[in-house]
Design a protein around this motif. Sequence first.
Motif, PDB file in Angstrom:
ATOM      1  N   GLN A   1       0.754  -1.339  -0.010  1.00  0.00           N
ATOM      2  CA  GLN A   1      -0.121  -0.184  -0.014  1.00  0.00           C
ATOM      3  C   GLN A   1       0.877   1.218   0.138  1.00  0.00           C
ATOM      4  O   GLN A   1       0.611   2.299  -0.842  1.00  0.00           O
ATOM      5  CB  GLN A   1      -1.041  -0.074   1.200  1.00  0.00           C
ATOM      6  N   VAL A   2       1.808   1.228   0.704  1.00  0.00           N
ATOM      7  CA  VAL A   2       2.818   2.172   1.017  1.00  0.00           C
ATOM      8  C   VAL A   2       3.518   2.689  -0.531  1.00  0.00           C
ATOM      9  O   VAL A   2       3.456   3.687  -0.754  1.00  0.00           O
ATOM     10  CB  VAL A   2       3.935   2.073   1.928  1.00  0.00           C
ATOM     11  N   ILE A   3       3.963   1.414  -1.192  1.00  0.00           N
ATOM     12  CA  ILE A   3       4.657   1.671  -2.545  1.00  0.00           C
ATOM     13  C   ILE A   3       3.661   2.287  -3.425  1.00  0.00           C
ATOM     14  O   ILE A   3       3.779   3.129  -4.469  1.00  0.00           O
ATOM     15  CB  ILE A   3       5.036   0.215  -2.961  1.00  0.00           C
ATOM     16  N   ASN A   4       2.526   1.650  -3.485  1.00  0.00           N
ATOM     17  CA  ASN A   4       1.472   2.116  -4.526  1.00  0.00           C
ATOM     18  C   ASN A   4       0.952   3.559  -4.317  1.00  0.00           C
ATOM     19  O   ASN A   4       0.931   4.443  -5.165  1.00  0.00           O
ATOM     20  CB  ASN A   4       0.169   1.182  -4.292  1.00  0.00           C
ATOM     21  N   ALA A   5       0.964   4.165  -2.836  1.00  0.00           N
ATOM     22  CA  ALA A   5       0.688   5.338  -2.867  1.00  0.00           C
ATOM     23  C   ALA A   5       1.733   6.261  -3.328  1.00  0.00           C
ATOM     24  O   ALA A   5       1.643   7.221  -3.827  1.00  0.00           O
ATOM     25  CB  ALA A   5       0.402   5.528  -1.207  1.00  0.00           C
ATOM     26  N   LYS A   6       3.192   5.655  -2.949  1.00  0.00           N
ATOM     27  CA  LYS A   6       4.155   6.518  -3.480  1.00  0.00           C
ATOM     28  C   LYS A   6       4.150   6.606  -4.796  1.00  0.00           C
ATOM     29  O   LYS A   6       4.640   7.735  -5.489  1.00  0.00           O
ATOM     30  CB  LYS A   6       5.423   5.848  -3.127  1.00  0.00           C
ATOM     31  N   GLU A   7       4.107   5.423  -5.496  1.00  0.00           N
ATOM     32  CA  GLU A   7       3.917   5.518  -7.187  1.00  0.00           C
ATOM     33  C   GLU A   7       3.016   6.610  -7.674  1.00  0.00           C
ATOM     34  O   GLU A   7       3.183   7.326  -8.658  1.00  0.00           O
ATOM     35  CB  GLU A   7       3.732   3.906  -7.613  1.00  0.00           C
ATOM     36  N   GLY A   8       1.770   6.592  -6.996  1.00  0.00           N
ATOM     37  CA  GLY A   8       0.579   7.524  -7.519  1.00  0.00           C
ATOM     38  C   GLY A   8       1.163   8.868  -7.281  1.00  0.00           C
ATOM     39  O   GLY A   8       1.001   9.770  -8.105  1.00  0.00           O
ATOM     40  N   SER A   9       1.758   9.241  -6.135  1.00  0.00           N
ATOM     41  CA  SER A   9       2.180  10.425  -5.733  1.00  0.00           C
ATOM     42  C   SER A   9       3.581  11.034  -6.720  1.00  0.00           C
ATOM     43  O   SER A   9       3.350  12.265  -7.230  1.00  0.00           O
ATOM     44  CB  SER A   9       2.377  10.692  -4.344  1.00  0.00           C
ATOM     45  N   LEU A  10       4.056  10.040  -7.068  1.00  0.00           N
ATOM     46  CA  LEU A  10       5.481  10.385  -7.752  1.00  0.00           C
ATOM     47  C   LEU A  10       5.114  10.651  -9.049  1.00  0.00           C
ATOM     48  O   LEU A  10       5.504  11.481  -9.901  1.00  0.00           O
ATOM     49  CB  LEU A  10       6.549   9.358  -7.456  1.00  0.00           C
TER      50      LEU A  10
ATOM     51  N   GLY B   1      11.311  15.870   0.407  1.00  0.00           N
ATOM     52  CA  GLY B   1       9.970  15.619   1.164  1.00  0.00           C
ATOM     53  C   GLY B   1       9.479  14.067   0.954  1.00  0.00           C
ATOM     54  O   GLY B   1       9.083  13.538   1.991  1.00  0.00           O
ATOM     55  N   TYR B   2       9.833  13.614  -0.160  1.00  0.00           N
ATOM     56  CA  TYR B   2       9.464  12.079  -0.298  1.00  0.00           C
ATOM     57  C   TYR B   2      10.305  11.260   0.563  1.00  0.00           C
ATOM     58  O   TYR B   2       9.691  10.312   1.169  1.00  0.00           O
ATOM     59  CB  TYR B   2       9.617  11.725  -1.778  1.00  0.00           C
ATOM     60  N   THR B   3      11.382  11.574   0.755  1.00  0.00           N
ATOM     61  CA  THR B   3      12.334  10.935   1.646  1.00  0.00           C
ATOM     62  C   THR B   3      12.096  11.153   3.218  1.00  0.00           C
ATOM     63  O   THR B   3      11.901   9.828   3.786  1.00  0.00           O
ATOM     64  CB  THR B   3      13.763  11.355   1.625  1.00  0.00           C
ATOM     65  N   ASN B   4      11.511  12.025   3.575  1.00  0.00           N
ATOM     66  CA  ASN B   4      11.181  12.247   4.793  1.00  0.00           C
ATOM     67  C   ASN B   4       9.793  11.456   4.916  1.00  0.00           C
ATOM     68  O   ASN B   4       9.777  11.056   6.044  1.00  0.00           O
ATOM     69  CB  ASN B   4      10.793  13.784   5.174  1.00  0.00           C
ATOM     70  N   CYS B   5       8.816  11.438   4.124  1.00  0.00           N
ATOM     71  CA  CYS B   5       7.615  10.750   4.351  1.00  0.00           C
ATOM     72  C   CYS B   5       7.811   9.442   4.398  1.00  0.00           C
ATOM     73  O   CYS B   5       7.325   8.599   5.451  1.00  0.00           O
ATOM     74  CB  CYS B   5       6.813  11.023   3.007  1.00  0.00           C
ATOM     75  N   ILE B   6       8.632   8.788   3.719  1.00  0.00           N
ATOM     76  CA  ILE B   6       8.985   7.277   3.829  1.00  0.00           C
ATOM     77  C   ILE B   6       9.880   6.946   4.767  1.00  0.00           C
ATOM     78  O   ILE B   6       9.650   5.740   5.509  1.00  0.00           O
ATOM     79  CB  ILE B   6       9.788   6.940   2.754  1.00  0.00           C
ATOM     80  N   ASN B   7      10.716   7.707   5.507  1.00  0.00           N
ATOM     81  CA  ASN B   7      11.627   7.613   6.673  1.00  0.00           C
ATOM     82  C   ASN B   7      10.528   7.504   7.881  1.00  0.00           C
ATOM     83  O   ASN B   7      10.672   6.766   8.547  1.00  0.00           O
ATOM     84  CB  ASN B   7      12.475   8.622   6.890  1.00  0.00           C
ATOM     85  N   ASP B   8       9.757   8.407   7.891  1.00  0.00           N
ATOM     86  CA  ASP B   8       8.785   8.672   9.006  1.00  0.00           C
ATOM     87  C   ASP B   8       7.955   7.215   8.897  1.00  0.00           C
ATOM     88  O   ASP B   8       7.724   6.625  10.317  1.00  0.00           O
ATOM     89  CB  ASP B   8       7.711   9.639   8.939  1.00  0.00           C
ATOM     90  N   VAL B   9       7.234   6.718   7.789  1.00  0.00           N
ATOM     91  CA  VAL B   9       6.498   5.684   7.925  1.00  0.00           C
ATOM     92  C   VAL B   9       7.293   4.340   8.343  1.00  0.00           C
ATOM     93  O   VAL B   9       6.787   3.235   8.905  1.00  0.00           O
ATOM     94  CB  VAL B   9       5.652   5.518   6.600  1.00  0.00           C
ATOM     95  N   GLU B  10       8.436   4.314   7.703  1.00  0.00           N
ATOM     96  CA  GLU B  10       9.076   3.204   7.924  1.00  0.00           C
ATOM     97  C   GLU B  10       9.652   3.104   9.389  1.00  0.00           C
ATOM     98  O   GLU B  10       9.582   1.988  10.032  1.00  0.00           O
ATOM     99  CB  GLU B  10      10.694   3.498   7.184  1.00  0.00           C
ATOM    100  N   GLN B  11      10.058   4.068  10.101  1.00  0.00           N
ATOM    101  CA  GLN B  11      10.433   4.096  11.433  1.00  0.00           C
ATOM    102  C   GLN B  11       8.992   3.645  12.240  1.00  0.00           C
ATOM    103  O   GLN B  11       9.335   2.695  13.199  1.00  0.00           O
ATOM    104  CB  GLN B  11      10.792   5.295  12.082  1.00  0.00           C
ATOM    105  N   GLY B  12       8.047   4.063  11.929  1.00  0.00           N
ATOM    106  CA  GLY B  12       6.630   3.633  12.760  1.00  0.00           C
ATOM    107  C   GLY B  12       6.359   2.103  12.559  1.00  0.00           C
ATOM    108  O   GLY B  12       6.064   1.474  13.314  1.00  0.00           O
TER     109      GLY B  12
END
Length: 244
Positions: free
Chosen positions: A71-80, A123-134
Amino acid sequence: MKTLALVALFGMCYCLNNILTVEAGRLASMQVVERLKEIEPKHAEIKYRIINFVYSAKYNLVQKSDEFYKQVINAKEGSLGSTIALEDEMLYQLDHQSASVDRSCLNFLKTIVENNMNVAGVGYTNCINDVEQGIDKELEHAQKLLEVDESEIFYQSLLDVFKGENIIAGPDAILAKLEKAAEIDAFASDYMSGIFNIVEQFTSKWNLRNGYQTCLTANESLLKVTYDASISQLTNICLGSIVQ
């Protein structure tokens, strides 16, 4: 003679009573064995069920984390994809201006577009880092909770009911212990309920997914602001026009 007869009768009754008592005691002793034979398959079946449930829960945990990452990857793909489309549109406008438009001004805008895209990448890096840590934190927590001590299950012994007891002299005490041992169903239900709750708590972490989506949306919105600013600069400063 009457006295002797009474004594003899009393003796016979006493012996008969002892025989009946002994027979009753032996019957209770056999009941211990029969009760063991009844309970043992139930104990074994519940142990199998608990162990299978534990490993099934671990499998589900991996499956749920896999779904989360997809789900995270799909969301990233759509946003990118949306971000790149915005950049393409801006570059199209800059590349298709008439010859009368100041080239140096257009080049400045291209540099701005490039820099804004790079900032969006941060910004994308910050988003993915936050969710990865969580997700790592939640996954580690769930895995630790699922590291159950199987000995707690395996050592639910039936034979310890004989400790300190005598199956011949005191079978009733053993039978009482066996009745308590038969309550393993309640233990199994509580045990599996706790494991089920662990997996459910992990899968309910929608706030992580929602937080990631919110972060992506904010990043896109900021980039759109810079896009609109660049379009305004194109028409008002570089004196270009919107190409259809």
